[in-house]
Design a protein around this motif. Structure first.
Motif, PDB file in Angstrom:
ATOM      1  N   ALA A 112      -4.607  -5.924 -44.935  1.00  0.00           N
ATOM      2  CA  ALA A 112      -3.472  -6.432 -44.166  1.00  0.00           C
ATOM      3  C   ALA A 112      -3.868  -6.767 -42.729  1.00  0.00           C
ATOM      4  CB  ALA A 112      -2.344  -5.406 -44.170  1.00  0.00           C
ATOM      5  N   ALA A 113      -4.824  -6.009 -42.176  1.00  0.00           N
ATOM      6  CA  ALA A 113      -5.217  -6.211 -40.774  1.00  0.00           C
ATOM      7  C   ALA A 113      -6.205  -7.347 -40.599  1.00  0.00           C
ATOM      8  CB  ALA A 113      -5.829  -4.927 -40.214  1.00  0.00           C
ATOM      9  N   THR A 114      -6.917  -7.696 -41.664  1.00  0.00           N
ATOM     10  CA  THR A 114      -7.920  -8.750 -41.567  1.00  0.00           C
ATOM     11  C   THR A 114      -7.237 -10.104 -41.446  1.00  0.00           C
ATOM     12  OG1 THR A 114      -9.379  -7.466 -42.992  1.00  0.00           O
ATOM     13  CG2 THR A 114      -9.954  -9.759 -42.638  1.00  0.00           C
ATOM     14  N   PRO A 115      -7.516 -10.857 -40.394  1.00  0.00           N
ATOM     15  CA  PRO A 115      -6.843 -12.144 -40.203  1.00  0.00           C
ATOM     16  C   PRO A 115      -7.343 -13.201 -41.168  1.00  0.00           C
ATOM     17  CG  PRO A 115      -8.516 -11.830 -38.527  1.00  0.00           C
ATOM     18  CD  PRO A 115      -8.451 -10.548 -39.315  1.00  0.00           C
ATOM     19  N   GLY A 116      -6.414 -13.914 -41.790  1.00  0.00           N
ATOM     20  CA  GLY A 116      -6.773 -15.038 -42.630  1.00  0.00           C
ATOM     21  C   GLY A 116      -7.551 -14.647 -43.866  1.00  0.00           C
ATOM     22  N   PRO A 117      -8.244 -15.609 -44.456  1.00  0.00           N
ATOM     23  CA  PRO A 117      -8.960 -15.356 -45.696  1.00  0.00           C
ATOM     24  C   PRO A 117     -10.321 -14.700 -45.502  1.00  0.00           C
ATOM     25  CG  PRO A 117      -9.195 -17.647 -45.073  1.00  0.00           C
ATOM     26  CD  PRO A 117      -8.256 -17.034 -44.071  1.00  0.00           C
ATOM     27  N   GLY A 118     -10.794 -14.576 -44.271  1.00  0.00           N
ATOM     28  CA  GLY A 118     -12.116 -14.018 -44.030  1.00  0.00           C
ATOM     29  C   GLY A 118     -12.122 -12.515 -44.060  1.00  0.00           C
ATOM     30  N   LEU A 119     -13.246 -11.936 -43.599  1.00  0.00           N
ATOM     31  CA  LEU A 119     -13.364 -10.484 -43.621  1.00  0.00           C
ATOM     32  C   LEU A 119     -13.653  -9.907 -42.250  1.00  0.00           C
ATOM     33  CD1 LEU A 119     -16.689  -9.969 -43.410  1.00  0.00           C
ATOM     34  CD2 LEU A 119     -16.588 -10.671 -45.782  1.00  0.00           C
ATOM     35  N   LEU A 120     -13.582 -10.723 -41.193  1.00  0.00           N
ATOM     36  CA  LEU A 120     -13.923 -10.248 -39.860  1.00  0.00           C
ATOM     37  C   LEU A 120     -12.690  -9.723 -39.136  1.00  0.00           C
ATOM     38  CD1 LEU A 120     -16.453 -13.003 -38.714  1.00  0.00           C
ATOM     39  CD2 LEU A 120     -16.853 -10.902 -40.015  1.00  0.00           C
ATOM     40  N   LEU A 121     -12.926  -8.785 -38.228  1.00  0.00           N
ATOM     41  CA  LEU A 121     -11.856  -8.140 -37.471  1.00  0.00           C
ATOM     42  C   LEU A 121     -12.064  -8.387 -35.987  1.00  0.00           C
ATOM     43  CD1 LEU A 121     -12.006  -4.785 -39.427  1.00  0.00           C
ATOM     44  CD2 LEU A 121     -10.076  -6.351 -39.483  1.00  0.00           C
ATOM     45  N   ARG A 122     -10.973  -8.544 -35.273  1.00  0.00           N
ATOM     46  CA  ARG A 122     -11.075  -8.809 -33.835  1.00  0.00           C
ATOM     47  C   ARG A 122      -9.972  -8.078 -33.082  1.00  0.00           C
ATOM     48  NH1 ARG A 122     -12.332 -13.546 -36.440  1.00  0.00           N
ATOM     49  NH2 ARG A 122     -14.312 -14.508 -35.874  1.00  0.00           N
ATOM     50  N   GLY A 123     -10.252  -7.820 -31.803  1.00  0.00           N
ATOM     51  CA  GLY A 123      -9.244  -7.277 -30.901  1.00  0.00           C
ATOM     52  C   GLY A 123      -8.579  -6.019 -31.401  1.00  0.00           C
ATOM     53  N   PHE A 124      -7.251  -6.082 -31.465  1.00  0.00           N
ATOM     54  CA  PHE A 124      -6.469  -4.899 -31.828  1.00  0.00           C
ATOM     55  C   PHE A 124      -6.420  -4.651 -33.341  1.00  0.00           C
ATOM     56  CE2 PHE A 124      -4.781  -5.973 -27.628  1.00  0.00           C
ATOM     57  CZ  PHE A 124      -4.865  -4.724 -27.009  1.00  0.00           C
ATOM     58  N   ASP A 125      -7.161  -5.427 -34.118  1.00  0.00           N
ATOM     59  CA  ASP A 125      -7.178  -5.200 -35.572  1.00  0.00           C
ATOM     60  C   ASP A 125      -7.665  -3.798 -35.910  1.00  0.00           C
ATOM     61  OD1 ASP A 125      -6.410  -7.837 -35.884  1.00  0.00           O
ATOM     62  OD2 ASP A 125      -8.455  -8.563 -36.153  1.00  0.00           O
TER      63      ASP A 125
END
Length: 246
Positions: free
Chosen positions: A147-160
């Motif tokens: 749920a926290a991973t943005p979009g279809p990728g697997l990378l996390l950024r910022g407040f994720d």
């Protein structure tokens, strides 16, 4: 394949085992379950900020399985992640074992932050109960990752990293008194290797149950978030293309 994500998973899993499991091995009697849970949460939160944009900071084969089944990475990348994670966990556990042996009177046999049920559980939870709780705890962690991973990728950024760190903290608070809160096959294998004894004979549960929980998390996430793609969606598409059963 770019070696940087693999290096991030190796180092990240090493650090998670050394510092988070180390809090239980070296300082558990002083900080208690709450302190150990916070250590796991804070270490993972830091790892997401450091490595989330490089590899997604899975540092857990169950999380990688979730990303694979969700269609966010291919099998070749997942296998490479698993190798890096297990290797990092074993090296981290070896370093922790080396430090633990320098502490007079600190026993490691049968313990060493390993997971267990029945007589190896603080509350004596049964095999069946341990399997269910490990699957449920891993379900929560992997579901939050997805749920926290943005979009279809697997990378996390910022407040994720915040909800992910909080999820591991909650998982640890509930799971430590029950099974030691495995939820990570790499961490469970690495600590069992150095604990030896019954920790190794019970290890299978702490590999199988988290993987089951991860698979269920993917299915529920796709149902709740209506996410397209992934192994489950592909299976449903194949069934639909064959038409109704006769």
């Amino acid at each position: 394949m770019d070696p940087r994500p693999l290096a991030a998973e190796f180092v990240g899993t090493l650090l998670l085992v050394f510092f988070a499991v180390g809090s239980a091995v070296l300082a558990g009697e002083f900080i208690g379950t709450l302190g150990i849970s916070l250590a796991f949460a804070f270490v993972l939160l830091g790892l997401v900020y450091v490595f989330g944009h490089v590899s997604g900071a899975h540092v857990n084969p169950a999380v990688t399985l979730g990303m694979l089944l969700a269609g966010r990475m291919d099998l070749r990348a997942a296998v490479a992640y698993w190798i890096a994670q297990f290797a990092g966990a074993i090296v981290g556990a070896a370093l922790l074992f080396l430090v633990a042996k320098q502490v007079p009177g600190l026993g490691t046999h049968g313990a060493f932050g390993s997971n267990g049920f029945d007589s190896r559980s603080a509350v004596g939870i049964s095999l069946g109960g341990a399997f269910v709780i490990e699957a449920l705890l891993t379900f929560l962690l992997v579901f939050v990752y997805l749920a926290a991973t943005p979009g279809p990728g697997l990378l996390l950024r910022g407040f994720d990293g915040v909800p992910i760190g909080l999820a591991l903290g909650a998982v640890s608070l509930v799971g430590i008194p029950l099974t030691g809160a495995g939820v990570n096959p790499a961490r469970s294998l690495a600590t069992a290797i150095f604990a030896t004894g019954s920790a190794l004979t019970q290890l299978w549960l702490f590999i199988v149950a988290p993987l089951v929980g991860a698979a269920v998390a993917v299915l529920v996430h796709q149902l709740v978030h209506a996410e397209n793609g992934g192994w489950f969606s592909e299976q449903n598409a194949r069934r639909a293309s064959r038409g109704p059963a006769r």
